[in-house]
Enzyme design. Structure first.
Site, short mmCIF file in Angstrom:
data_model
loop_
_atom_site.label_atom_id
_atom_site.label_comp_id
_atom_site.label_asym_id
_atom_site.label_seq_id
_atom_site.Cartn_x
_atom_site.Cartn_y
_atom_site.Cartn_z
CD GLU A 116 1.75 3.18 -3.82
OE1 GLU A 116 0.92 4.25 -4.58
OE2 GLU A 116 1.44 2.35 -3.21
N GLY A 117 1.12 4.39 -9.81
CA GLY A 117 2.06 5.20 -10.85
C GLY A 117 2.76 4.42 -12.24
#
Length: 801
Positions: A496-497
């Site tokens: 998620e990043g």
């Protein structure tokens, strides 16, 4: 008299700036004030005339715009690089919440008072107490590790009980739970099994379900949502690939609009070619969400002026011809994760999520839907790890003895365990404020803060846990209560990043645009086609921006020199929280001034100065964390134990914010500006200190006690009472020790001093009775505890590996 008049005028100027009085009113007040002061001292004409001239210049647009506004506009146009489509969509996506107040430098504490932390509904509480608890009894992380999969029974229970449909509305058969309920559910599962938690997280975070609910057509919702809710459909979402991770704009996967055959008829559709990697649930998915770049060279979608639509999302059955799926990656934890490939895959154009009308809008969809993964799922996993570290490390540090003393009483150990205790408290506080924010929308900056700082706190706590538990922590087996959280760390940090990207580019990069009261609108005018109209808008924004800066500089100087003692606080602030709120006022103003200086001096180059922007993001984040601590602390009856935890956490948080700001000043390229900011922010040197050694000793000791905080955090996770379970073994042994009172301590101390005789434990215990060290009634409980204590220290061994 002139000096007194000048002081009065400066005070009047400060009041006007402090309250950010509108330009016309402030001009009238200053001119009138300086004129009145000429009757006190004739020398004040030297102040009145320049004040009058400046007031006329600033209040007459015909004078102001050509001389001041237009040159500034042109200068900024040259300095500001063009904004890409993906950058613009990322900036426009999502909402803002309390983090915007902190960025402004003027937190609105009235608004903060009105924020109520989330509560579970009756349905949510029932699900947590029943279905989630039942699931936790059915899963065993060691068995999952050996099998490299959940048991068939666990899979069946997850599907049938609606764990994959927590976010789906009830009309489609889902649970329709709040973000807070989702977080609590995922935390409880994660406290038992990271693998099971990740499995349940994906369908409820970034995936087809959320995209369909927000953007899907009615037909798509009816087709897919019921199956996703009852588990007959297992979703995955293909976004990342070998050459496209955080930079989604570089996705090489292509969809070309063309005509083709589908179910025996010629239809307009897409010819897809894609190769995705690291896709959770892909090996078992029945439905695949897909992100790709859409091209329409023949203009079949109806727009003759457009052939390159950009990132688009579609939904495909996993068994659709041309899709290759089913292999697995090995991410370290045995959840399902694997690649997806497709060659010449033809799908109808109606399979675009939202239909043809949503062609090219996929990046904005994804940005707005990332909030669940960043704000709910990964922080929930991190919170569970932080709270389990608190419970197990505190218990083990009390049980384990070295050199005739509990290991938790060694100061070196307490340095680690105090941080574990503070982190556990912070994680729960942050989880509650963040999920409350998600009830109000999808604040992209807040969720980026949550993802980065929650996973980093998890990393710190779990690493400390490994250090304290030591050799007991590294030997894998059904007794190990620490290793699987440690193995899951890379997953939380990278998905998620990745954390480096989130900290360096997202928190302040998006925060500056989304949270600054004027910046994004100003940048929009700089890229407008109609310059005359844009200049008029820019004029108004720029003048307000200048007033904003002057207000914050004035506030900062006042707060710095007065210790912010007279700054506003929430009306319900008690004697514990009041000074902390005032410290936040000070640091918020300092941060806002530093942010404006950075933006004004570096302009568009700031996004390449990642070290500087990351530090500003750290300040912003730590202020949000401090607010979450205060909100959580004030949400339930106050205890001395909790005061100790909250004080340590707040000291740590404000110290980190201060050090990040000082590092920003040290490295800012325009040195005079840095020196001016430093002098305004910390005129007497460092203001905030890290927790003292006394605080470390106190909290390091408290984590071993059955405090109110320990009891509270235990309520958010699953703690087994089975003495053969990995966590249950430690927890039940710990409670046996607590039940003994002082008898075990007294016996151990006498034994260590050589005061007792006997070749066996039983003999020494009876000698202790004879010497009055313990009572006769203590002998059997002490023998039972010693057997359990010894068993608690053992690690697993195997015939072969």
């Amino acid at each position: 008299m002139f000096l007194l008049s000048l002081v009065i005028f400066i005070a009047l100027l400060a009041v006007v700036f402090y309250y950010q009085v509108p330009l016309l009113i402030s001009s009238v007040v200053l001119v009138a004030g300086s004129f009145a002061l000429t009757f006190v001292s004739a020398w004040m004409w030297l102040v009145l005339l320049p004040t009058l001239a400046l007031a006329v210049f600033l209040n007459v647009p015909a004078l102001r715009r050509p001389v001041l506004i237009k040159p500034v506009y042109k200068l900024l146009q040259k300095a500001m690089p063009p904004m890409s489509v993906t950058e613009r969509e990322a900036m426009e996506a999502g909402t803002t919440w309390w983090e915007k107040d902190l960025f402004s430098g003027k937190p609105d504490w009235k608004k903060f008072v009105d924020i109520e932390l989330p509560q579970l509904s009756e349905k949510e509480q029932s699900f947590l107490d029943n279905e989630v608890n039942e699931l936790c009894t059915r899963i065993d992380e060691w068995q999952i590790f050996e099998d490299q999969d959940l048991s068939p029974e666990a899979w069946d229970y997850l599907k049938k009980q609606g764990f994959f449909g927590l976010i789906i509305p009830e009309e489609f058969g889902g649970r329709d739970f709040s973000p807070y309920a989702q977080s609590r559910i995922m935390s409880k599962i994660a406290s038992r099994s990271v693998t099971a938690a990740v499995t349940a997280m994906v369908p409820n975070s970034l995936g087809p379900g959320e995209l369909l609910m927000k953007y899907g057509t009615d037909e798509q919702k009816q087709r897919w949502l019921p199956g996703l809710a009852d588990g007959t459909e297992i979703p995955c979402f293909g976004l990342t690939g070998p050459e496209a991770g955080s930079d989604a704009g570089s996705i090489p996967d292509i969809g070309v609009v063309c005509k083709g055959e589908f179910e025996g008829q010629e239809v307009i559709g897409l010819r897809l070619n894609f190769s995705k990697r690291w896709i959770t649930l892909a090996p078992i998915a029945t439905v695949v969400g897909l992100a790709f770049k859409l091209k329409d060279p023949e203009h079949l979608l109806g727009d003759a002026s457009k052939s390159d639509y950009g990132i688009t999302c579609a939904l495909l059955p996993a068994d659709h011809p041309g899709i290759e799926i089913g292999q697995r990656h090995n991410p370290g934890s045995p959840f399902m994760n694997g690649p997806i490939k497709g060659e010449d895959v033809f799908i109808p154009v109606d399979w675009i999520i939202g239909g043809p009308a949503q062609a090219g809008k996929g990046w904005r969809m994804l940005i707005e839907c990332l909030g669940a993964g960043r704000g709910v799922s990964l922080p929930a996993l991190s919170t569970a790890s932080g709270e389990m570290s608190y419970l197990t490390v505190g218990a083990y540090a009390r049980i384990r003895r070295q050199f005739n003393m509990e290991v938790g009483k060694f100061e070196g150990v307490q340095e680690a365990t105090a941080e574990v205790a503070a982190n556990g408290y912070i994680l729960e506080a942050m989880r509650q404020l963040v999920t409350r924010g998600l009830d109000s929308g999808a604040p992209s900056v807040m969720t980026a803060m949550a993802k980065y700082h929650a996973t980093e706190l998890m990393r710190t706590s779990v690493n400390h846990a490994m250090d304290v538990v030591s050799g007991r922590a590294i030997q894998l087996g059904p007794r190990n209560f620490t290793a699987f959280a440690y193995r899951a760390l890379p997953v939380a940090i990278t998905v998620e990043g990745a954390n480096i990207l989130t900290r360096s580019l997202m928190i302040f990069g998006q925060g500056a645009m989304r949270c600054h009261p004027y910046l994004f609108d100003e940048v929009q005018t700089l890229q407008a086609d109609d310059e005359d109209a844009a200049l008029e808008v820019f004029d108004e924004l720029f003048m307000k921006h200048i007033g904003h800066v002057l207000s914050n500089v004035t506030r900062l100087k006042l707060f710095s020199f007065t210790g912010s003692r007279f700054s506003p606080t929430p009306v319900n602030a008690d004697d514990f929280s009041r000074r902390w709120y005032q410290h936040i006022n000070h640091m918020s103003a300092a941060f806002a001034v530093a942010a404006d200086v950075a933006l004004g001096v570096l302009g568009g180059d700031l996004k390449r100065r990642e070290l500087l922007s990351a530090r500003l993001g750290d300040v912003h984040s730590q202020l949000f964390i401090a607010c979450s601590i205060l909100k959580f602390h004030g949400a339930h009856p106050r205890t001395e134990d909790e005061d100790v935890h909250a004080t340590f956490a707040l000291e740590q948080t404000l110290y980190k914010a201060q050090e990040a700001l000082l590092a920003f000043y040290r490295n800012f390229p325009l040195r005079p500006a840095a020196w001016a900011c430093l002098a305004a922010s910390f005129p007497f040197g460092r203001k905030y200190k890290a927790p003292s050694d006394d605080a470390v000793r106190r909290l390091g000791g408290l984590i071993m006690e059955n405090s109110t905080v320990r009891q509270q955090l235990a309520g958010y996770v699953y703690v087994s009472d089975d003495p053969t379970d990995s966590v249950g073994r430690v927890e039940t042994t710990y409670h046996m020790l607590l039940a003994l009172g002082d008898s075990w301590h007294n016996f151990s101390r006498a034994q260590a001093k050589g005061e007792l005789t006997g070749d066996t434990l039983e003999a020494r215990l009876h000698d202790a009775v004879a010497r009055g060290v313990i009572n006769e009634s203590d002998v059997t409980p002490l023998m039972e505890y010693d057997a359990r204590r010894y068993d608690c220290l053992l690690t697993d061994n195997f015939d072969k590996l």
